[in-house]
Motif scaffolding. Structure first.
Motif, PDB file in Angstrom:
ATOM      1  N   ALA A  67      10.909 -10.665 -80.180  1.00  0.00           N
ATOM      2  CA  ALA A  67       9.712 -10.332 -80.874  1.00  0.00           C
ATOM      3  C   ALA A  67       8.642 -11.462 -80.198  1.00  0.00           C
ATOM      4  CB  ALA A  67       8.743 -11.375 -82.694  1.00  0.00           C
ATOM      5  N   LEU A  68       9.075 -12.702 -80.204  1.00  0.00           N
ATOM      6  CA  LEU A  68       7.881 -13.897 -78.829  1.00  0.00           C
ATOM      7  C   LEU A  68       7.789 -13.565 -77.679  1.00  0.00           C
ATOM      8  CD1 LEU A  68       6.893 -16.513 -78.414  1.00  0.00           C
ATOM      9  CD2 LEU A  68       9.364 -17.579 -78.611  1.00  0.00           C
ATOM     10  N   LYS A  69       8.615 -13.029 -76.977  1.00  0.00           N
ATOM     11  CA  LYS A  69       9.048 -12.976 -75.680  1.00  0.00           C
ATOM     12  C   LYS A  69       7.696 -11.030 -75.048  1.00  0.00           C
ATOM     13  CE  LYS A  69      12.931 -14.364 -73.807  1.00  0.00           C
ATOM     14  NZ  LYS A  69      14.894 -13.961 -73.251  1.00  0.00           N
ATOM     15  N   PHE A  70       8.056 -10.561 -76.464  1.00  0.00           N
ATOM     16  CA  PHE A  70       7.378  -8.768 -76.370  1.00  0.00           C
ATOM     17  C   PHE A  70       5.900  -9.130 -75.907  1.00  0.00           C
ATOM     18  CE2 PHE A  70       5.567  -4.840 -77.219  1.00  0.00           C
ATOM     19  CZ  PHE A  70       6.001  -4.430 -76.434  1.00  0.00           C
ATOM     20  N   PHE A  71       5.801 -10.174 -77.469  1.00  0.00           N
ATOM     21  CA  PHE A  71       3.990 -10.473 -77.826  1.00  0.00           C
ATOM     22  C   PHE A  71       3.358 -11.203 -76.379  1.00  0.00           C
ATOM     23  CE2 PHE A  71       0.341 -12.366 -79.795  1.00  0.00           C
ATOM     24  CZ  PHE A  71       0.298 -11.838 -80.675  1.00  0.00           C
ATOM     25  N   GLY A  98       4.611  -2.431 -86.406  1.00  0.00           N
ATOM     26  CA  GLY A  98       3.470  -3.064 -85.263  1.00  0.00           C
ATOM     27  C   GLY A  98       3.588  -2.757 -83.935  1.00  0.00           C
ATOM     28  N   PHE A  99       2.772  -2.754 -83.082  1.00  0.00           N
ATOM     29  CA  PHE A  99       3.432  -2.684 -81.605  1.00  0.00           C
ATOM     30  C   PHE A  99       3.513  -3.950 -80.871  1.00  0.00           C
ATOM     31  CE2 PHE A  99       0.602  -3.717 -77.020  1.00  0.00           C
ATOM     32  CZ  PHE A  99       1.613  -3.346 -76.460  1.00  0.00           C
ATOM     33  N   THR A 100       5.292  -4.082 -81.192  1.00  0.00           N
ATOM     34  CA  THR A 100       6.084  -5.282 -81.424  1.00  0.00           C
ATOM     35  C   THR A 100       7.481  -4.710 -80.907  1.00  0.00           C
ATOM     36  OG1 THR A 100       7.108  -4.988 -84.126  1.00  0.00           O
ATOM     37  CG2 THR A 100       5.065  -6.369 -83.506  1.00  0.00           C
ATOM     38  N   GLY A 101       7.929  -6.344 -80.401  1.00  0.00           N
ATOM     39  CA  GLY A 101       8.734  -5.727 -79.407  1.00  0.00           C
ATOM     40  C   GLY A 101      10.071  -5.978 -80.755  1.00  0.00           C
ATOM     41  N   PRO A 102      10.100  -6.390 -82.158  1.00  0.00           N
ATOM     42  CA  PRO A 102      11.091  -5.303 -83.160  1.00  0.00           C
ATOM     43  C   PRO A 102      10.941  -4.167 -83.774  1.00  0.00           C
ATOM     44  CG  PRO A 102      10.091  -7.376 -84.140  1.00  0.00           C
ATOM     45  CD  PRO A 102       9.213  -7.234 -82.921  1.00  0.00           C
ATOM     46  N   PHE A 103       9.617  -3.171 -83.554  1.00  0.00           N
ATOM     47  CA  PHE A 103      10.011  -1.975 -83.819  1.00  0.00           C
ATOM     48  C   PHE A 103      10.371  -1.317 -82.449  1.00  0.00           C
ATOM     49  CE2 PHE A 103       7.501   1.760 -82.526  1.00  0.00           C
ATOM     50  CZ  PHE A 103       7.499   2.437 -83.066  1.00  0.00           C
ATOM     51  N   ILE A 104      10.502  -2.060 -81.309  1.00  0.00           N
ATOM     52  CA  ILE A 104      11.145  -1.465 -80.092  1.00  0.00           C
ATOM     53  C   ILE A 104      12.383  -1.598 -80.381  1.00  0.00           C
ATOM     54  CG2 ILE A 104      11.798  -0.847 -77.707  1.00  0.00           C
ATOM     55  CD1 ILE A 104       8.860  -1.953 -77.572  1.00  0.00           C
ATOM     56  N   LYS A 106       2.912  -3.080 -68.271  1.00  0.00           N
ATOM     57  CA  LYS A 106       3.023  -2.156 -67.758  1.00  0.00           C
ATOM     58  C   LYS A 106       4.523  -1.609 -68.589  1.00  0.00           C
ATOM     59  CE  LYS A 106       0.355  -1.608 -63.853  1.00  0.00           C
ATOM     60  NZ  LYS A 106      -0.891  -0.322 -64.673  1.00  0.00           N
ATOM     61  N   VAL A 107       5.103  -2.388 -68.606  1.00  0.00           N
ATOM     62  CA  VAL A 107       6.647  -1.425 -68.701  1.00  0.00           C
ATOM     63  C   VAL A 107       6.810  -1.815 -70.114  1.00  0.00           C
ATOM     64  CG1 VAL A 107       9.105  -2.043 -68.950  1.00  0.00           C
ATOM     65  CG2 VAL A 107       8.296  -2.488 -66.806  1.00  0.00           C
ATOM     66  N   ALA A 108       5.949  -3.307 -70.827  1.00  0.00           N
ATOM     67  CA  ALA A 108       6.499  -3.335 -71.980  1.00  0.00           C
ATOM     68  C   ALA A 108       5.491  -2.092 -73.378  1.00  0.00           C
ATOM     69  CB  ALA A 108       5.535  -4.825 -72.381  1.00  0.00           C
ATOM     70  N   ILE A 109       4.445  -1.777 -72.269  1.00  0.00           N
ATOM     71  CA  ILE A 109       3.698  -0.335 -73.070  1.00  0.00           C
ATOM     72  C   ILE A 109       4.573   0.934 -73.164  1.00  0.00           C
ATOM     73  CG2 ILE A 109       1.266   0.913 -72.879  1.00  0.00           C
ATOM     74  CD1 ILE A 109       0.025  -2.237 -72.011  1.00  0.00           C
ATOM     75  N   TYR A 110       5.129   1.225 -72.173  1.00  0.00           N
ATOM     76  CA  TYR A 110       5.542   1.810 -71.463  1.00  0.00           C
ATOM     77  C   TYR A 110       6.888   2.267 -72.788  1.00  0.00           C
ATOM     78  CZ  TYR A 110       9.377   5.049 -70.369  1.00  0.00           C
ATOM     79  OH  TYR A 110      10.303   6.261 -70.067  1.00  0.00           O
TER      80      TYR A 110
END
Length: 591
Positions: free
Chosen positions: A445-449, A471-477, A532-536
């Protein structure tokens, strides 16, 4: 070769066949077709209208007819809307792509190209622990290194530790005054925190002494210069530069405490380096290059003996490169270190991950290196990033108001624990498995944010907001990945897809998005932008969840459909894993 690259090539070929005009494929602009129009990809025609002396509609019709008729394996239809040529890609293309790639664990990654790139990041000071700003720096640096590796580059990760100077002496003096022989071990304190506490103590005492002097009638500036603790610190710096044994011994001891603390933090957050440089070893570098610059008339000497470079013709100003007493300045050290790194690693590109407050410094560094003719010069790239603030505002380390990296990681893991327990889906996990899961979710979560935002932008970090399973978060992915792995565990082994009917809209949308992954990695490397990778990956997870909600996998309409959806699921999970991996984020098999 991606479908977009193929479209560019067949468009350039069609223009040549129809109009005998040579055109580079790279000059063709291709976008995803807007949802309101029919088609998958759109060729923008306006750039060619004047050269080809055609109206946009006429050009679109002629090109569309030529492209579809000569590439029946790739396209099934076209339409033209106001200067945009929309092409529909054949289902057979997507089916072949999925069938070829679904079991490829290296999907998206390029073969090694032998091109060496150096990425320098972290750059901590040994007078304080790593903080939230360092976390953005570390996550950016390491993710760019991994993205470049994924593009086939030979990457060297380096770190320069600022282990000397007046700030380091402040912690040392404070320990002598207030430490009473205490150590990290005797106080059960992590080494970098221990030394950082004395840096804060220095500033508290310094403020107290300045106020005392001002109360005795001294002006602000005089009080600040003559405070006894500041005078002692300046003397300690002189003693260090002179190599006074007892000062050097204390310096080595206190730095060793800090390094032990740094190493523990780096290990926990997943940062690593191939080579670490220390300013105490490099601060004299570059002195010989000043003489070289004078001989080449790149630098000039003033009457007081100081050496400068005039960059006003380049839109900058005059810059000091050696003081009148013969000592070097930061820019001189950086020029020397750039030369040393180039000799050591011979990298084609040297990327410095440093905050945007140093934009001017790196413009000057690159320009001076170019004027000196150093082989490293053209490859210097400053990956500039904005500061991280909290909802409460900016942080100040000397006042002890920074958000400590270790404390933040602990807080994130605790929030991950609370949120996961609220969901109540981990009752069959062992205590060890739970701890690993909380670490994976909290750090993810920290890194993705911190990585989902364009590096150039300033950002506000909110720990609670970063751990949201919807949400638009690491845990969702991460949750989407775990869900897919659960589906695959329950299904029979994935097999070939056989004869298929038409792809359904969400099957096709998922296929199209998956095929984009290698191109996204290339764009992220080219633009030095992990967001760009995170959003993808986030969008991929969203599309998969829509697909899974709409279409049954276990009870698909036909065995062939079931096989296709299992292949799509397997490739989606692998792509999520590979995308999150270059961001330094682990994805759990279950959660």
């Amino acid at each position: 070769m991606s479908v977009v690259t193929r479209i560019k090539e067949v468009t350039a070929a069609a223009i040549h066949q129809l109009y005998q005009v040579e055109l580079a494929a790279g000059d063709v602009l291709v976008n995803a077709t807007k949802p309101e129009f029919e088609g998958d990809y759109t060729v923008v025609l306006f750039a060619f209208v004047k050269q080809l002396k055609k109206s946009p509609d006429a050009l679109g019709q002629e090109l569309g007819q030529q492209i579809v008729s000569t590439n029946p394996d790739l396209f099934t239809a076209y339409n033209v809307i106001k200067g945009f040529l929309n092409l529909t890609v054949a289902d057979s293309y997507w089916l072949q792509f999925i069938d070829q790639q679904y079991s490829n664990t290296e999907f998206g990654y390029a073969k090694p190209n032998g091109e060496k790139v150096m990425v320098e990041y972290s750059s901590p000071n040994t007078n304080k622990p790593l903080h939230l700003g360092h976390l953005r720096n570390n996550f950016l640096g390491r993710s760019i290194a991994e993205i470049l590796k994924a593009n086939g580059n030979d990457v060297v990760k380096t770190c320069i530790v600022n282990d000397r100077g007046i700030h380091i002496c402040k912690s040392m003096i404070a320990w002598q005054l207030f430490g009473n022989g205490a150590t990290p071990a005797s106080t059960h304190t992590k080494g970098d925190h221990f030394v950082g506490d004395y840096y804060v103590k220095f500033n508290d005492e310094y403020k107290r002494q300045v106020e005392e002097l001002k109360a005795k009638g001294k002006l602000d500036e005089e009080a600040e210069k003559t405070a006894p603790i500041m005078l002692a610190t300046q003397q300690m710096l002189l003693d260090w530069e002179a190599g006074k044994p007892e000062v050097m011994e204390l310096w080595r001891t206190m730095n060793s405490w800090v390094y032990e603390g740094f190493d523990a933090t780096y290990q926990r957050i997943g940062s690593d380096f191939d080579k670490t440089y220390y300013e105490s070893d490099t601060y004299l570098l570059g002195k010989d290059l000043v003489e070289t610059g004078l001989a080449k008339h790149v630098f000039y000497q003033k009457s007081d003996g100081s050496v400068w470079i005039d960059l006003t013709a380049d839109g900058l100003d005059e810059k000091l490169v050696r003081r009148k007493d013969g000592t070097s300045v930061y820019i001189t050290q950086d020029i020397g270190l750039a030369e040393q790194k180039q000799k050591e690693f011979n990298a084609k590109q040297s990327i410095y991950v440093v905050g945007d407050e140093q934009n001017y410094h790196f413009k000057v560094l690159k320009l001076i290196c170019q004027k000196l003719g150093l082989p490293s010069a053209d490859g210097i790239y400053h990956l500039s990033y904005g500061m991280v603030e909290l909802p409460t505002g900016k942080m100040k380390s000397r006042e002890g108001t920074v958000v400590d990296a270790d404390d933040l990681v602990d807080e994130m893991v605790n929030i991950a624990r609370q949120k996961t327990e609220e969901l109540g889906k981990v009752k069959d996990f062992t205590e060890e498995e739970l701890q690993e899961l909380y670490d994976t979710i909290g750090l993810g979560a920290l890194k993705f944010f911190l990585l989902r935002v364009d590096p150039k932008k300033k950002m506000v970090f909110n720990p609670e907001e970063s751990i949201d399973f919807h949400g638009f978060t690491g845990p969702f992915i991460q949750y989407t990945h775990a869900r897919i792995k659960s589906i695959l565990r329950k299904a029979e082994p994935v097999t070939g897809i056989g004869e298929q009917g038409p792809l359904l809209p969400l099957e096709k949308e998922l296929s199209i998005h998956l095929e984009m992954f290698p191109t996204v990695l290339q764009d992220a490397a080219q633009e030095h932008d992990p967001s760009k990778v995170a959003i993808y990956v986030f969008n991929l997870a969203k599309i998969f969840n829509s697909f899974y909600t709409e279409h049954s996998i276990a009870n698909a309409e036909t065995p062939e459909k079931k096989a296709l959806r299992l292949q799509l699921s397997q490739l989606t999970a692998q792509t999520i894993k590979n995308g999150m991996s270059v961001l330094g984020i682990r994805v759990p098999e279950r959660m």
